[in-house]
Motif scaffolding. Structure first.
Motif: not given
Length: 101
Positions: A47-53, A92-99
């Motif tokens: 049951n993974p949840t979306p990542p928090t801020a 999911m965190c919309k981080l640029p340059n995700s590996p």
């Protein structure tokens, strides 16, 4: 045989770092232990949840390529972390340059 031993040693080292360094400024791949705990619900199977801020903020300062080394090591799985879910967090965190590892 040595590969399995090495995996167990890495897993044990990670667990010890988390247990011993929880209240201190310990990091794994430049991510504080508190950030790892903040992301745990998002990388735990069933049951993974979306990542928090808080998770995304901690992840934004992490060395994401460093985490790639843990993907196939078995260390993540031994801690109850699904490596595939963990590798999805940067996007999911919309981080640029995700590996892409």
């Amino acid at each position: 045989m040595m590969d399995k031993l090495a995996i167990k040693v890495v897993a044990l080292a990670l667990v010890l770092m988390v247990v011993i360094g929880f209240g201190e400024a310990q990091t794994i791949c430049n991510m504080p232990v508190a950030g790892l705990y903040a992301c745990r619900p998002s990388v735990t199977p069933s049951n993974p949840t979306p990542p928090t801020a808080q998770c995304c903020m901690a992840l934004s300062h992490a060395d994401l390529h460093c985490f790639c080394a843990y993907r196939n090591s078995g260390a993540l799985s031994s801690l109850g972390i699904d490596p595939n879910l963990a590798m999805q967090l940067p996007k999911m965190c919309k981080l640029p340059n995700s590996p892409n590892c």
